[in-house]
Design a protein around this motif. Structure first.
Motif, mmCIF file in Angstrom:
data_model
loop_
_atom_site.group_PDB
_atom_site.id
_atom_site.type_symbol
_atom_site.label_atom_id
_atom_site.label_comp_id
_atom_site.label_asym_id
_atom_site.label_seq_id
_atom_site.Cartn_x
_atom_site.Cartn_y
_atom_site.Cartn_z
ATOM 1 N N SER A 179 11.694 53.298 -32.198
ATOM 2 C CA SER A 179 11.366 53.886 -33.482
ATOM 3 C C SER A 179 12.027 55.245 -33.607
ATOM 4 C CB SER A 179 9.848 54.032 -33.597
ATOM 5 O OG SER A 179 9.519 54.867 -34.661
ATOM 6 N N GLY A 180 12.677 55.489 -34.759
ATOM 7 C CA GLY A 180 13.364 56.758 -34.971
ATOM 8 C C GLY A 180 12.394 57.896 -35.200
ATOM 9 N N GLY A 181 11.138 57.587 -35.346
ATOM 10 C CA GLY A 181 10.157 58.638 -35.569
ATOM 11 C C GLY A 181 10.118 59.118 -37.000
ATOM 12 N N GLU A 182 10.788 58.431 -37.907
ATOM 13 C CA GLU A 182 10.778 58.822 -39.308
ATOM 14 C C GLU A 182 10.115 57.735 -40.135
ATOM 15 O OE1 GLU A 182 14.869 59.535 -40.249
ATOM 16 O OE2 GLU A 182 14.785 61.564 -39.465
ATOM 17 N N ILE A 183 9.449 58.160 -41.207
ATOM 18 C CA ILE A 183 8.759 57.218 -42.091
ATOM 19 C C ILE A 183 9.352 57.368 -43.489
ATOM 20 C CG2 ILE A 183 6.544 56.526 -43.074
ATOM 21 C CD1 ILE A 183 5.228 57.930 -40.620
ATOM 22 N N THR A 184 9.791 56.275 -44.064
ATOM 23 C CA THR A 184 10.333 56.304 -45.418
ATOM 24 C C THR A 184 9.177 56.184 -46.406
ATOM 25 O OG1 THR A 184 12.373 55.253 -44.682
ATOM 26 C CG2 THR A 184 11.888 55.154 -47.039
ATOM 27 N N GLU B 244 14.683 61.391 -48.766
ATOM 28 C CA GLU B 244 14.119 62.083 -47.608
ATOM 29 C C GLU B 244 13.077 61.199 -46.914
ATOM 30 O OE1 GLU B 244 13.439 66.588 -48.321
ATOM 31 O OE2 GLU B 244 13.303 65.608 -50.289
ATOM 32 N N THR B 245 12.907 61.446 -45.628
ATOM 33 C CA THR B 245 11.903 60.721 -44.856
ATOM 34 C C THR B 245 10.902 61.709 -44.276
ATOM 35 O OG1 THR B 245 13.295 60.796 -42.887
ATOM 36 C CG2 THR B 245 13.452 58.822 -44.255
ATOM 37 N N ALA B 246 9.721 61.197 -43.995
ATOM 38 C CA ALA B 246 8.675 61.998 -43.352
ATOM 39 C C ALA B 246 8.894 61.954 -41.848
ATOM 40 C CB ALA B 246 7.300 61.445 -43.711
ATOM 41 N N ASP B 247 8.393 62.975 -41.155
ATOM 42 C CA ASP B 247 8.497 62.961 -39.695
ATOM 43 C C ASP B 247 7.511 61.937 -39.131
ATOM 44 O OD1 ASP B 247 5.944 64.145 -39.641
ATOM 45 O OD2 ASP B 247 6.720 66.153 -39.288
ATOM 46 N N LYS B 248 7.485 61.801 -37.816
ATOM 47 C CA LYS B 248 6.654 60.754 -37.205
ATOM 48 C C LYS B 248 5.160 60.958 -37.433
ATOM 49 C CE LYS B 248 6.729 63.004 -32.723
ATOM 50 N NZ LYS B 248 7.155 62.895 -31.343
ATOM 51 N N THR B 249 4.763 62.190 -37.834
ATOM 52 C CA THR B 249 3.353 62.422 -38.148
ATOM 53 C C THR B 249 3.037 62.099 -39.605
ATOM 54 O OG1 THR B 249 3.671 64.757 -38.736
ATOM 55 C CG2 THR B 249 3.209 64.256 -36.412
ATOM 56 N N GLY B 250 4.067 61.724 -40.388
ATOM 57 C CA GLY B 250 3.851 61.369 -41.786
ATOM 58 C C GLY B 250 3.950 62.536 -42.746
ATOM 59 N N VAL B 251 4.537 63.644 -42.321
ATOM 60 C CA VAL B 251 4.654 64.826 -43.175
ATOM 61 C C VAL B 251 6.096 64.982 -43.639
ATOM 62 C CG1 VAL B 251 4.417 67.338 -43.298
ATOM 63 C CG2 VAL B 251 2.735 65.985 -42.030
ATOM 64 N N LEU B 252 6.277 65.124 -44.943
ATOM 65 C CA LEU B 252 7.585 65.374 -45.532
ATOM 66 C C LEU B 252 7.496 66.691 -46.285
ATOM 67 C CD1 LEU B 252 9.704 62.833 -47.559
ATOM 68 C CD2 LEU B 252 9.535 65.216 -48.218
ATOM 69 N N LYS B 253 8.243 67.678 -45.844
ATOM 70 C CA LYS B 253 8.288 68.968 -46.541
ATOM 71 C C LYS B 253 9.554 68.981 -47.379
ATOM 72 C CE LYS B 253 5.506 71.757 -43.471
ATOM 73 N NZ LYS B 253 4.459 72.135 -44.366
ATOM 74 N N HIS B 254 9.374 68.907 -48.691
ATOM 75 C CA HIS B 254 10.496 68.856 -49.623
ATOM 76 C C HIS B 254 10.744 70.250 -50.201
ATOM 77 C CE1 HIS B 254 13.127 67.574 -52.838
ATOM 78 N NE2 HIS B 254 12.339 68.202 -53.686
ATOM 79 N N SER B 255 11.990 70.663 -50.168
ATOM 80 C CA SER B 255 12.324 71.924 -50.822
ATOM 81 C C SER B 255 13.313 71.613 -51.934
ATOM 82 C CB SER B 255 12.925 72.908 -49.815
ATOM 83 O OG SER B 255 14.073 72.360 -49.214
ATOM 84 N N GLY B 256 13.092 72.215 -53.045
ATOM 85 C CA GLY B 256 13.912 71.973 -54.224
ATOM 86 C C GLY B 256 13.248 72.657 -55.397
ATOM 87 N N GLU B 257 13.573 72.214 -56.597
ATOM 88 C CA GLU B 257 12.949 72.810 -57.776
ATOM 89 C C GLU B 257 11.427 72.649 -57.732
ATOM 90 O OE1 GLU B 257 12.953 72.238 -62.603
ATOM 91 O OE2 GLU B 257 14.696 71.561 -61.467
ATOM 92 N N ASN B 258 10.975 71.516 -57.208
ATOM 93 C CA ASN B 258 9.544 71.234 -57.078
ATOM 94 C C ASN B 258 9.189 71.120 -55.596
ATOM 95 O OD1 ASN B 258 8.628 70.774 -59.972
ATOM 96 N ND2 ASN B 258 10.378 69.415 -59.856
#
Length: 161
Positions: free
Chosen positions: A18-23, A113-127
């Protein structure tokens, strides 16, 4: 004993591959949402189509119950008891909150973007926001940075279209 060792090795191999990423799975879902915006609480039934259109039917508070917001790339449409209204920016106090919610989800869907293996995705952008997803990729919560805006997702169902 061999079965135990083989099972253990198979588990190690599967976990190790497992790549450790969650789509995130954000298209083609229906859900119930509980939203907090600063000290106010809202509830709604939501639907995010495979095309990326978001529809929210407010269920609480009573003053907004039965109001339906539909958002797509062309803006927001509010409907209440057969009356349709397209808010002009800044003319409807609640619309910018819904726009930020939709903007956050749209940016994540478009970015891939994908979430890390803990299920957290930190998105940076306009929102800028933080999306938490289950191991399946279904959303659990969304927090928009700096806005006092938080949503919990419940009863998520994949829509068959």
């Amino acid at each position: 004993m061999k079965k135990i060792i083989v099972s253990f090795l198979l588990l190690v191999i599967l976990c190790g591959c497992s790549g450790g990423e969650i789509t995130p799975y954000l298209r083609g879902i229906a859900f119930r949402g509980e939203m907090t915006y600063y000290n106010e609480s809202y509830s709604f039934l939501g639907n995010l189509s495979k095309e990326g259109e978001l529809s929210l039917k407010m269920t609480a508070p009573d003053s907004l119950a039965e109001m339906v917001f539909t958002l797509n790339g062309e803006g927001t449409v509010a409907e209440y008891k057969g009356i349709t209204y397209r808010p002009v920016e800044g003319s409807m106090p609640f619309a910018p909150v819904i726009d930020r919610f939709y903007g956050s989800l749209s940016e994540i869907m478009q970015s891939g973007e994908t979430a890390d293996k803990t299920g957290v995705l930190k998105h940076s952008g306009e929102n800028s926001c933080t999306l938490k997803v289950a191991p399946s990729g279904l959303p659990q919560s969304l927090e928009v940075d700096g806005d006092g805006f938080f949503i919990d997702f419940y009863n998520i169902k994949i829509i068959e279209e």
